[in-house]
Every structure is written in structure tokens, then in C-alpha cells.
Scaffold this active site. Structure first.
Site, PDB file in Angstrom:
ATOM      1  N   LEU A  24       0.834  -1.203   0.000  1.00 54.42           N
ATOM      2  CA  LEU A  24       0.000   0.000   0.000  1.00 54.42           C
ATOM      3  C   LEU A  24       0.873   1.258   0.000  1.00 54.42           C
ATOM      4  O   LEU A  24       0.575   2.237  -0.673  1.00 54.42           O
ATOM      5  CB  LEU A  24      -0.948   0.013   1.201  1.00 54.42           C
ATOM      6  N   LYS A  25       1.955   1.198   0.763  1.00 47.62           N
ATOM      7  CA  LYS A  25       2.889   2.322   0.782  1.00 47.62           C
ATOM      8  C   LYS A  25       3.360   2.624  -0.643  1.00 47.62           C
ATOM      9  O   LYS A  25       3.304   3.750  -1.108  1.00 47.62           O
ATOM     10  CB  LYS A  25       4.091   1.957   1.669  1.00 47.62           C
ATOM     11  N   ILE A 434      20.740  19.730  15.388  1.00 45.83           N
ATOM     12  CA  ILE A 434      20.257  18.676  16.273  1.00 45.83           C
ATOM     13  C   ILE A 434      20.959  17.338  16.021  1.00 45.83           C
ATOM     14  O   ILE A 434      20.891  16.432  16.843  1.00 45.83           O
ATOM     15  CB  ILE A 434      18.723  18.536  16.142  1.00 45.83           C
ATOM     16  N   SER A 436      21.326  15.189  12.712  1.00 45.27           N
ATOM     17  CA  SER A 436      21.383  14.605  11.375  1.00 45.27           C
ATOM     18  C   SER A 436      21.380  15.686  10.307  1.00 45.27           C
ATOM     19  O   SER A 436      20.801  16.752  10.482  1.00 45.27           O
ATOM     20  CB  SER A 436      20.212  13.654  11.168  1.00 45.27           C
ATOM     21  N   ASP A 602      19.601  12.077  22.937  1.00 41.94           N
ATOM     22  CA  ASP A 602      18.264  12.460  22.458  1.00 41.94           C
ATOM     23  C   ASP A 602      17.167  11.685  23.158  1.00 41.94           C
ATOM     24  O   ASP A 602      17.252  10.464  23.291  1.00 41.94           O
ATOM     25  CB  ASP A 602      18.136  12.159  20.954  1.00 41.94           C
ATOM     26  N   GLU A 608       6.038  10.306  24.718  1.00 43.13           N
ATOM     27  CA  GLU A 608       5.207   9.273  24.098  1.00 43.13           C
ATOM     28  C   GLU A 608       4.762   8.187  25.074  1.00 43.13           C
ATOM     29  O   GLU A 608       3.640   7.703  25.006  1.00 43.13           O
ATOM     30  CB  GLU A 608       6.009   8.651  22.956  1.00 43.13           C
ATOM     31  N   GLU A 668      11.655  21.374  20.589  1.00 38.98           N
ATOM     32  CA  GLU A 668      10.773  21.874  19.536  1.00 38.98           C
ATOM     33  C   GLU A 668       9.964  23.054  20.075  1.00 38.98           C
ATOM     34  O   GLU A 668       9.348  22.953  21.120  1.00 38.98           O
ATOM     35  CB  GLU A 668       9.839  20.748  19.112  1.00 38.98           C
ATOM     36  N   HIS A 697       9.904  20.738   9.714  1.00 36.02           N
ATOM     37  CA  HIS A 697       8.958  19.827   9.073  1.00 36.02           C
ATOM     38  C   HIS A 697       8.485  20.344   7.728  1.00 36.02           C
ATOM     39  O   HIS A 697       7.770  19.666   7.018  1.00 36.02           O
ATOM     40  CB  HIS A 697       7.775  19.570  10.014  1.00 36.02           C
TER      41      HIS A 697
HETATM   42  N1  GLN Z   1      19.710  13.477  16.597  1.00 37.51           N
HETATM   43  C1  GLN Z   1      18.538  13.100  15.879  1.00 37.51           C
HETATM   44  C2  GLN Z   1      18.547  13.773  14.517  1.00 37.51           C
HETATM   45  O1  GLN Z   1      19.070  14.852  14.425  1.00 37.51           O
HETATM   46  C3  GLN Z   1      17.276  13.473  16.608  1.00 37.51           C
HETATM   47  C4  GLN Z   1      16.054  13.018  15.877  1.00 37.51           C
HETATM   48  C5  GLN Z   1      14.740  13.273  16.581  1.00 37.51           C
HETATM   49  O2  GLN Z   1      14.613  14.096  17.425  1.00 37.51           O
HETATM   50  N2  GLN Z   1      13.731  12.551  16.251  1.00 37.51           N
HETATM   51  O3  GLN Z   1      18.008  13.262  13.550  1.00 37.51           O
HETATM   52 ZN    ZN Z   2      13.569  16.041  17.138  1.00 39.84          ZN
END
Ligand code: GLN
Ligand code: ZN
Length: 756
Positions: A24-25, A434, A436, A602, A608, A668, A697
Site C-alpha cells: 500500500l505504501k 540537532i 542529522s 536524544d 510518548e 521543539e 517539518h
Molecule cells: N539526533 C537526531 C537527529 O538529528 C534526533 C532526531 C529526533 O529528534 N527525532 O536526527
Molecule cells: Zn527532534
């Protein structure tokens, strides 16, 4: 009283829908890309549903959920059903395109917000309800899927998100309480029930997971009125109200008094607290969720049978079920021939869970004799799992038992700040990212080539070093103050560590839907956690060797690793978190010894796992914070510990964020306009903080002026000495060009505000 031919004995609350090979993806993404037309997309979807429905029927479920299929998300489907799509997409003529526009946005239309589905890693789209929302019924999808199932000879039970949960999950655009609109929805649900009955449904399932959260007295009254009214409908199917992810508590007797014919309780996630009440429900079918729909372990049949038998003995009509939809587990073990056989024998994925449910139902209703062999096999597997030495590594347990308070805390923040600032010599408002950087196709191709054996690890490592070198050079050129290595070598921030720790196993096809077409393959944490060797030190020291600027070591925290894995259920999660924390702690100590001045751990999933009931939250936060502190307090005062949190809505965990005691927290904030800073101040937080100054995002490049004004806003809440400048989250899903442009603007904005 239940009519005998209207009851059933074995079911699940829902099924996965992405396809056993993520068909489906692929189809949906091809449709988005213009490579597949709507008719072909519908054909793929129908094929997947047919296979799924007939498999459930053939496995012996005598009531099968239908309508849990979705092209993107079942909450969005419910918004469509109820005519509750926002005004801004109403102009899009094509039905499918309108649907996907609400889900993902278009050039001109922002999408619905997305957030986590209760305490899971599934994300739903948040319905938007305003004074201009005029609800109306659009029942084509549930009706078509019901007819399709009945034509296949499937004992179909349509599933729809119930009115209370739908409204509790919605956000209002005018500050009103969405639940005030329940009176508008009930007539539509009544009409839907009648349509489904007319089309041949004898049962319908209304999903009400919101009933396992704390409800106020007016909310409970709304539940009562809603279901009394629905139950009073003239020609309707029997109603099953499905709760999951926790205990119903006071909602259970309320529901039972409304005249609905069935109630599903989650006997895995705390719903066993409902059992004493459930025992009094002699007129209602109790759909007993004994098989864990949210985890992958084979069931121990005896305790489950004992509970079921007890209920039956009390005169309660019982059906055996999964605790929640099977949406959260992979399709089946058939796709995993290479899993280590011993571990494999302990597992149950979707197909195996359905077989377990049939087995328990048969044992309950027809006695154990006919199924003695299968029960025996299940018992053997459970016993074998208990005795595997990998589940009890004495060395790990002894180390944890020997920890004392001194191992769990650092010197006062003030002292740390002084030594760190001498060591790092950073400017005011230091800039960083952050972790990546964009995962380019070059990186993905190298990883694929390694997997297929086309290149060896030496060649792969070489290519990753080249990526790191490029990223370090880029960051120097942009003028960032604290650099990162860019995480090119990480496929996923949890899987990367799981692959290097003992006690974890990876699946080949164990995909579960995270949102829309995005799927994740959670690793299976089955044993005690041992770190056989350093996991990140070579990459970080290589990056540091290329630059005089400080490079952050990058680790994933224990709570996040736990949240994004299938976790062993033979000990409390708190204990497993401690083991993970110990492994991460060892890594921080190795990084420090290798000269890393800053280490970021992190914890994006801290929120969650927060329990749904307030009464359970403090206990969770205590062990989660303790795990983070265990992971991060093994380093010297001069080593600066960072953490990163995202996924918004920090409200209930704000105090815990302060207790993490990280020297710097990046968080965030862009979408909530820095409000989180005031919340942090309110709990006395006085450590370094980097509120995200732009939203990663979206592909939009924020201007210098925009970022500068975010910074000025932040400075109203936080003194310059504590403020860091960084994006909202990692950049791995973004394109290289927009990232470079955005970061240049970020550095320029920091410089401008610094001058002020
Ligand atoms: N260190 C991770 C990145 O920069 C943190 C990812 C995240 O917060 N979901 O991708
Ligand atoms: Zn994040």
C-alpha cells in the site's frame, strides 16, 4: 440479554493495512508521484483487503473487523465520514486528492496537524472543528467495505471511531470544547448504524480508546447520553464499544448501563483492573483483549485461560480478542525465515496472534483436549524463553544492583556551567544543529550496496567518512559554533544502536505503520542489554579530528530506545530502561575519554510513553528521568550534556524536563511560538536551552528576519547566557539546498541578535 446467534467467540479489534510487503505504501506513493492512477490504487487496496479478510476468516475468527483499512489514517477517514474536513480543502474537487490534501497539504493548503495515537508510535491526523463545521454523513467507505467483506463470505463487523473519541481527539479552531458537539454527531451515527444494519451488519464496533483516559463527570455523562441514544436506535446492529490501551474504570459501569451489547476491554494494558466490574456484566458480551496487540510475544496460555474461565464461570458471555488493533504489530512470522529459531519460537506477530485467539477461544468453549498439542507448544515456548541465559546476564544485573546515589547525579549545574564555559569558550547565543544532515540518495545507495554485499564494510565506512568530512566542512563554512558529524551512518536513531547491542534482534519485514505511508521496523528487545564494544566513538572522533570547533557526540537515550522497540514483557519497562541507560552511560564515558567535549543524548520519545491516566504518570516520569540521569551522569563536570526533545505538547512533562538536569536542552518550539520557554521558567528551569527557531517539518527556508524575531521572542523568556540557537529537530528528511540556506540564515540571525 444477548441473543445466542448474535454473539461471537473469537475476533481481533483491527488489522494492519499497509500490506505484508508494504504494497500500500508503494501504491500510494506511486499515486502521489503520478505513476499510478486512482483506479489502479483502488485495485491494489482491494486486493490487500481481500487477502486480509479471507485470511482472518480462514483462521477461524467468527467476527472479523472491516473498515479498518485506510489510505492514510483512520481518524482522517472518520473526519471524512462525518463531513468534518476543514474548509480549506473543501474546494478540491477530486475526493482522493482532497483526502490526501488534508493529510499532507499542498503547495497552497497546510495539512491537518499530526500527533501520536495515545501511547503508541502511530500518528493520526487531528480533526479540526470550528463553528463553521457542519457535520454530515458520508458513509460510502464503511458501506462499500462491508459489502465487499460480506460478498467474500466474511462475518463482517464494521469498525468506526466512536463519537466520544473522535471529538476528544479533535482540536477546535475557536477555543470551544469539541465534546460540546456530540449532540450533532449522534444523529449521524444513528443513521450510520441503520445503514450498516440494512447492508447486512449484525455487529458494529465503535472504537472508544478515549474512555481509558481520565474523564470528568460531564464527559462521563456525555458518554452515557451518547450510547443510550445510539442503543435506542430502532433497526441497528449490535453495538460493541471497544476500549483499548488501558482500563475503563468508571466508564465501564456507565457503558454497561447504556444498553450496548458488547464491551471490549484491554486485559494487557491495565484493563484487568476492570475485571471485578466486568464479572457483573452478565448481559453484555465481554470482548476480552488477552492477546497483546501492541507487542510481539507469544502468549502464556494458562493465565489467559484462567481469567477467561473465571469470567465465564461468573456467567459473563466472553469472546477472545486482541487487546487493541493489530495495526501495531507486523503481519506475520512467515516473512522472517532468518530470525534466530529460538527467539522466533517465542514470538507472535499478527497472523500468529489470530491463531492464538482461535486457540484460546476453542480451549475456553470446547475444552482443552482437542487443542492439547497447540497449548503444549505454547507452554513450551514460554518456558524456554524464561530459561534462555541471554535474558539474565548476571554481570549487568550486578552492576545495576551496585549503583548508588552518587552514580545518578552530577555536581550542581552552576559548577558545571563554570568549568564547561572555560573549556568550550563559546560565544553568546551559540549556534548548533540537532544531529542529522540530509540523508542523500548517495548515502542510501551506499547502505543498500552494503546490504546487498556489493561493497564491503571498509568501503562503506570510507564513504561515510567522506560524508562526514563534507558535513563538517560545510558547517565550518556556514559558521556554526558547535558541530555535529551528521549521522550519515545511521539508518534510524534506534535501530542503529539496537544493531550494536546484545539483547536485541532485528526483523527483515517487521514493518508497522507510523503515519501515512511511513513505516518503521522496530527492533525486538528480548534480553539483557550488553554493549560489547563502543558504538559511536570512531565516527565522532573522526569528525572531531577534522575541526578545531567542538563536535557533539550523538546518542539516543534509553527511554526513546525503549519506546521505539518491541520490549520484553517479562520485567517492568523501568528495569529494561536501566539496562539501556547503563549501555549508553558506558558509551558517554568512552566518548569523553576520546576527547568529546559535548555529548547529546536524544529523548524525543519521552512524552510518548507517558501513561494515559494521571495517577500513573508520576511513577513513569520518575523512572524515565532516572534512566536518563543514569545514562548521562557518568561524565565529568567539564563534559557538557545536551538532550533533544520534540513532538510538542510538553505540558505534563515539563517538570521532568527540568529534572533531566541536562546542561543544554534543545526543544521543539517554533510551531508553538516559544511558549515552552515560559512553561520551563514556571518550573524553575535554569539550564541552557535551545528552543527550535524554525520548523524543519516544512521545506520552507526561514528568513534572517524571521529567525531573529524568534530569537528576540525567546530572549524575553530566557537570558542570553542560557540561550542556544538551533533548528527544531534533525535535518535528515530535508533537502540539501534548503538546509544550507536555512542554516546560513540561522547563523546570520544569531550574529545580528548577538550584536544587539
Ligand atoms: N539526533 C537526531 C537527529 O538529528 C534526533 C532526531 C529526533 O529528534 N527525532 O536526527
Ligand atoms: Zn527532534
Amino acid at each position: 440479554m444477548l441473543n445466542a446467534d448474535r454473539t461471537f467467540t473469537a475476533t481481533v479489534l483491527g488489522a494492519p493495512r499497509i500490506g505484508p510487503r508494504r504494497q500500500l505504501k508503494r501504491a500510494v506513493e506511486s499515486y502521489w508521484g503520478g505513476r499510478l492512477d486512482a483506479a489502479e490504487l483502488h485495485r491494489v487496496a482491494a486486493g490487500l483487503r481481500t487477502a486480509q479478510l479471507t485470511a482472518m476468516r480462514d483462521a477461524g475468527l467468527d467476527s472479523v473487523p472491516v473498515g479498518t483499512f485506510s489510505y492514510y489514517d483512520h481518524v482522517l477517514d472518520t473526519a471524512v465520514l462525518l463531513g468534518a474536513l476543514p474548509q480549506r480543502v473543501q474546494g478540491i474537487a477530486d475526493e482522493l486528492d482532497r483526502y490526501f490534501a488534508a493529510a499532507r497539504g499542498t503547495e497552497t493548503v497546510p495539512p491537518l496537524e499530526m500527533t501520536k495515537w495515545f501511547a503508541t508510535n502511530y500518528h493520526y491526523l487531528v480533526p479540526e472543528i470550528g463553528a463553521d463545521t457542519r457535520f454530515s454523513l458520508h458513509p460510502d467507505k464503511p458501506l462499500a467495505e462491508l459489502r465487499e467483506a460480506l460478498a467474500l463470505g466474511v462475518p463482517a463487523r464494521p469498525v468506526v471511531v466512536g463519537p466520544i473519541t473522535f471529538l476528544k481527539l479533535a482540536k477546535t479552531t475557536d477555543g470551544s470544547d469539541a465534546l460540546d458537539r456530540v449532540g450533532d454527531l449522534i444523529p449521524l451515527y444513528t443513521q450510520l448504524l441503520e445503514l450498516l444494519a440494512a447492508a447486512g451488519a449484525s455487529w458494529v464496533q465503535l472504537d472508544e480508546p478515549a474512555l481509558v483516559t481520565d474523564l470528568t463527570a460531564p464527559e462521563l455523562a456525555a458518554v452515557e447520553t451518547a450510547y443510550r441514544t445510539l442503543a435506542a436506535a430502532t433497526s441497528r446492529p449490535s453495538i460493541l464499544v471497544a476500549s483499548y490501551f488501558g482500563r475503563l474504570g468508571t466508564a465501564l459501569p456507565v457503558l454497561a448501563g447504556t444498553g450496548v451489547e458488547g464491551i471490549a476491554v484491554d486485559l494487557v494494558a491495565g484493563g484487568d483492573a476492570d475485571l471485578p466490574t466486568a464479572r457483573t456484566l452478565t448481559g453484555t458480551l465481554l470482548v476480552a483483549g488477552v492477546v497483546d496487540g501492541h507487542n510481539v510475544w507469544r502468549i502464556d496460555p494458562d493465565p489467559a485461560l484462567a481469567r477467561l474461565t473465571e469470567l465465564r464461570a461468573a456467567g459473563v458471555p466472553v469472546a477472545v480478542s486482541s487487546s487493541c488493533s493489530l495495526l501495531h504489530v507486523p503481519y506475520g512470522l512467515a516473512a522472517e525465515p532468518d530470525l534466530e529459531p529460538r527467539l522466533r519460537s517465542w514470538l507472535a506477530f499478527g497472523a500468529e496472534k489470530i491463531a492464538e485467539i482461535r486457540l484460546l477461544a476453542t480451549a475456553l468453549h470446547e475444552g482443552q483436549d482437542g487443542v492439547a498439542e497447540q497449548l503444549g507448544a505454547a507452554r513450551t515456548a514460554v518456558r524456554d524463553r524464561r530459561t534462555d541465559p541471554r535474558l539474565h546476564v548476571e554481570r549487568v544485573r550486578a552492576r545495576l544492583a551496585g549503583l548508588d546515589a552518587a552514580d545518578l547525579g552530577r555536581a550542581p549545574a552552576e559548577e558545571r556551567r563554570a568549568v564547561q564555559s572555560r573549556r568550550l569558550g563559546l560565544p553568546l547565543l551559540p549556534t548548533t544543529t540537532i544531529g542529522s544532515y540530509p540523508q542523500t540518495s548517495r548515502i542510501r545507495l551506499a547502505r543498500a550496496a552494503l546490504r546487498r554485499g556489493e561493497i564491503g564494510t571498509a568501503e562503506y565506512d570510507e564513504r561515510m567518512r567522506a560524508e562526514i568530512a563534507e558535513m563538517v566542512a560545510l558547517q565550518e563554512e556556514i559558521g556554526l559554533d558547535v558541530l555535529v558529524h551528521g549521522e550519515p551512518e545511521r539508518n534510524d536513531m534506534v535501530q542503529y544502536f539496537a544493531e550494536q547491542l546484545d539483547g536485541f534482534a532485528a526483523t527483515a519485514e517487521g514493518w508497522v505503520q507510523s503515519y501515512g505511508t511511513r513505516c518503521v521496523r522496530p527492533p525486538i528487545l528480548f534480553g539483557d542489554i550488553v554493549r560489547p564494544a563502543p558504538m559511536t566513538v570512531d565516527w565522532i572522533t573522526y569528525a572531531q579530528s577534522l575541526t578545531p570547533k567542538p563536535v557533539k557526540g550523538m546518542l539516543t537515550g534509553p527511554v526513546t530506545i525503549l519506546a521505539w522497540s518491541f520490549v520484553r514483557d517479562d520485567q517492568p519497562p523501568a528495569e529494561t530502561a536501566r539496562q539501556l541507560a547503563l549501555a549508553i552511560r558506558d558509551e558517554t564515558i568512552d566518548l569523553e575519554a576520546a576527547g568529546t567535549p559535548i555529548i547529546q543524548v536524544d529523548e524525543p520519545a519521552l512524552r510518548e510513553l507517558l501513561p494515559l491516566r494521571r495517577a500513573d504518570q508520576a511513577g513513569y516520569l520518575a523512572w524515565a528521568v532516572a534512566a536518563f540521569r543514569l545514562a548521562t551522569s557518568g561524565v565529568a563536570d567539564a563534559t557538557q550534556v545536551h538532550t533533544h526533545l520534540c513532538y510538542s505538547e510538553f505540558g505534563e512533562i515539563i517538570g521532568a524536563i527540568a529534572e533531566l538536569d541536562a546542561d543544554v536542552t534543545s526543544i521543539e518550539a517554533a510551531r508553538s511560538h516559544m511558549e515552552v520557554l515560559d512553561d520551563l521558567n514556571a518550573v524553575g528551569f535554569d539550564l541552557g536551552v535551545g528552543p527550535g527557531v524554525y520548523d524543519i517539518h516544512s521545506p520552507r527556508v526561514p528568513s534572517v528576519a524571521e529567525i531573529a524575531s524568534s530569537l528576540r521572542l525567546a530572549l524575553k523568556a530566557v537570558p542570553a547566557q542560557r540561550l542556544w540557537v538551533n533548528p527544531d529537530c534533525g535535518l535528515k528528511t530535508r533537502g540539501a539546498t534548503e538546509v544550507v540556506a536555512s542554516l546560513r540564515n540561522l547563523v546570520a540571525a544569531a550574529a545580528a541578535v548577538r550584536r544587539e
